[in-house]
Design an enzyme around this catalytic site. Structure first.
Site, PDB file in Angstrom:
ATOM      1  N   SER A 179     -14.384  -3.181   6.729  1.00 15.92           N
ATOM      2  CA  SER A 179     -13.621  -1.937   6.722  1.00 15.92           C
ATOM      3  C   SER A 179     -13.571  -1.236   8.080  1.00 15.92           C
ATOM      4  O   SER A 179     -12.617  -0.521   8.360  1.00 15.92           O
ATOM      5  CB  SER A 179     -14.171  -0.989   5.662  1.00 15.92           C
ATOM      6  OG  SER A 179     -15.552  -0.806   5.824  1.00 15.92           O
ATOM      7  N   HIS A 207     -10.247  -3.994   1.168  1.00 12.65           N
ATOM      8  CA  HIS A 207      -9.176  -3.976   2.175  1.00 12.65           C
ATOM      9  C   HIS A 207      -8.343  -5.253   2.180  1.00 12.65           C
ATOM     10  O   HIS A 207      -7.490  -5.431   3.040  1.00 12.65           O
ATOM     11  CB  HIS A 207      -9.770  -3.731   3.569  1.00 12.65           C
ATOM     12  CG  HIS A 207     -10.424  -2.390   3.679  1.00 12.65           C
ATOM     13  ND1 HIS A 207      -9.705  -1.236   3.929  1.00 12.65           N
ATOM     14  CD2 HIS A 207     -11.709  -2.019   3.519  1.00 12.65           C
ATOM     15  CE1 HIS A 207     -10.544  -0.209   3.941  1.00 12.65           C
ATOM     16  NE2 HIS A 207     -11.762  -0.658   3.683  1.00 12.65           N
ATOM     17  N   LYS A 238      -6.864   1.840  -2.147  1.00 16.98           N
ATOM     18  CA  LYS A 238      -6.380   1.600  -0.794  1.00 16.98           C
ATOM     19  C   LYS A 238      -4.926   1.121  -0.850  1.00 16.98           C
ATOM     20  O   LYS A 238      -4.040   1.940  -1.015  1.00 16.98           O
ATOM     21  CB  LYS A 238      -7.363   0.697  -0.069  1.00 16.98           C
ATOM     22  CG  LYS A 238      -8.590   1.558   0.256  1.00 16.98           C
ATOM     23  CD  LYS A 238      -9.843   0.895   0.593  1.00 16.98           C
ATOM     24  CE  LYS A 238     -10.904   1.983   0.799  1.00 16.98           C
ATOM     25  NZ  LYS A 238     -12.253   1.471   0.739  1.00 16.98           N
TER      26      LYS A 238
HETATM   27  C1  LIG Z   1     -13.424   2.030   0.283  1.00 17.33           C
HETATM   28  C2  LIG Z   1     -14.363   0.930  -0.040  1.00 17.33           C
HETATM   29  C3  LIG Z   1     -15.090   0.927  -1.240  1.00 17.33           C
HETATM   30  C4  LIG Z   1     -15.050   2.102  -2.190  1.00 17.33           C
HETATM   31  O1  LIG Z   1     -13.860   2.153  -2.886  1.00 17.33           O
HETATM   32  P1  LIG Z   1     -13.352   3.538  -3.506  1.00 17.33           P
HETATM   33  O2  LIG Z   1     -12.376   3.101  -4.530  1.00 17.33           O
HETATM   34  O3  LIG Z   1     -12.736   4.316  -2.396  1.00 17.33           O
HETATM   35  O4  LIG Z   1     -14.541   4.215  -4.094  1.00 17.33           O
HETATM   36  C5  LIG Z   1     -15.867  -0.163  -1.527  1.00 17.33           C
HETATM   37  N1  LIG Z   1     -15.970  -1.199  -0.668  1.00 17.33           N
HETATM   38  C6  LIG Z   1     -15.309  -1.225   0.509  1.00 17.33           C
HETATM   39  C7  LIG Z   1     -15.446  -2.395   1.409  1.00 17.33           C
HETATM   40  C8  LIG Z   1     -14.483  -0.150   0.862  1.00 17.33           C
HETATM   41  O5  LIG Z   1     -13.850  -0.159   2.029  1.00 17.33           O
END
Ligand SMILES: *Cc1c(COP(=O)(O)O)cnc(C)c1O
Length: 387
Positions: A179, A207, A238
């Site tokens: 990320s 992602h 996302k």
């Molecule tokens: C953003 C993210 C999460 C958390 O997801 P949310 O739905 O925003 O709680 C988990 N793992 C990774 C790698 C992320 O980038």
């Protein structure tokens, strides 16, 4: 007075250039936003495909609210499980070509629930050093032995796996796309090691989902490894532009999680309108015409920005996706650059420790499919004037 030690601590953060504050976005999460009252191009959103304010999704959610009301009223196991949850899970499983899917209220909740539901004191978990905080927290909650290997270092992972131990089960867990670095995990090699040393594999596609693979199934789909990854987790927050987490895998995985994942059991079900909106997003992602086109544009935009930055001499680390870090190192300098860019109408957050390792503060650019070429050029010329 608790405020005394709190303020002392906050002063220390300020001195180190590590203090964080909230900024107010008074517009939808589009290519252009109003941040703290100022109009700026948005280069720090995970809304990669532009779905967060898509009118189809908004209409679907509004219709569902009229049909089901807003709150789900209870946890899924009590009385909050509704057709929208069931249909969302079916459509994610279809996109992922998986036997089953279970939805959580967030990706964070998914990781904190999945790992302790399946692993415990007698087990060992191997985790990439740059994995997301929610994976670390899930592993901590599990009380399993937690071994972090240097980022993408397959030799170190193999050394760890080779060591004999009194362990019942072994798990390797990794982000698919990291990320804060925007590089891809060596999933093929991880799968090969897992087979050789009898470990299970869990992949977090936060992602990758929606962005990579012919149908948006993520890096796992891009590499055609679906059959070899036991636990395929991802988020709906996302690229899907909604909120929620999912996990795909065997039917037995879903049955185990429904019975043991505390962050699934002890929380109110996702609002049904959100499930309907997320299903609409999943279908748009799956669609070869709509999703496929946006994925192609997103990749073109990301490649254009990355090449432009590299040509100016910026260090974009190992980025190969629409997440493009610019390594600055010093947190104070990264913050100052972020402020200067905002003056020029470009919104990019500085990412500082503890989110990234010490001395690796960076500007983290995220590109969207909806950015126009002239907006990307504005970004590049602003970066040029900083360099
Ligand atoms: C953003 C993210 C999460 C958390 O997801 P949310 O739905 O925003 O709680 C988990 N793992 C990774 C790698 C992320 O980038």
């Amino acid at each position: 007075m608790i405020t005394q030690w709190m303020m002392a601590d906050i002063e220390q953060l300020r001195d180190q250039g590590l203090y964080r504050r909230l900024r107010v976005m008074s517009s939808p999460q589009g290519r252009e936003v109003i941040v703290d009252g100022k109009r700026a191009l948005n280069f720090c959103s995970n809304n990669y495909l532009g779905l967060a304010d898509d009118p189809h999704i908004v209409d679907a959610a509004a219709g569902a609210m009229r049909e089901y009301g807003f709150g789900a009223g209870a946890s899924r196991l009590v009385s909050g499980h509704m057709p929208p949850h069931q249909e969302l899970e079916a459509d994610i499983a279809k996109l992922k070509s998986a036997s089953s899917c279970l939805v959580f209220n967030s990706g964070y909740a998914a990781n904190c629930g999945i790992i302790p539901a399946l692993y415990g004191r007698r087990d060992i978990i191997f985790s990439d050093k740059l994995n997301h905080a929610s994976i670390v927290d899930g592993a901590m909650l599990s009380r399993a032995e937690f071994k972090r290997y240097p980022h993408a270092d397959m030799q170190a992972l193999e050394e760890g796996l080779k060591k004999e131990g009194p362990y019942r089960r072994r798990l390797i867990v990794t982000d698919s796309v990291f990320s804060m670095d925007g590089d891809r995990a060596p999933l093929g090699e991880i799968v090969a090691l897992a087979r050789r040393y009898d470990a299970a594999v869990m992949v977090d596609e936060a992602h990758g989902f929606g962005v990579l693979g012919p149908h948006g199934g993520g890096l796992i789909e891009e590499l055609d490894l679906g059959k070899h990854i036991d636990i395929q987790m991802g988020t709906l927050s996302k690229a899907a532009g909604c909120a929620g987490g999912y996990v795909c895998g065997a039917e037995a995985l879903k049955m185990s999680l429904v019975n043991y994942a505390r962050s699934f059991i002890y929380t109110t079900a996702m609002p049904p309108a959100l499930a309907v909106a997320a299903r609409c997003a999943v279908r748009m992602i799956h669609d070869a015409h709509y999703g496929g086109q946006r994925r192609r544009t997103l990749k073109e935009n990301a490649d254009y920005v990355r090449q432009g930055l590299k040509a100016m001499g910026w260090d974009t680390m190992h980025s190969s996706t629409c997440i493009i870090p610019i390594l600055i190192k010093d947190p104070g300098a990264a913050m100052a650059m972020s402020d200067q860019l905002l003056e020029k109408g470009i919104f990019i957050q500085a990412i500082r420790p503890p989110t990234v390792p010490k001395d690796s503060a960076r500007l983290r650019i995220t590109v969207m499919a909806t950015h126009t070429r002239s907006e990307l050029d504005h970004l590049l010329s602003s970066m040029k004037s900083l360099g």
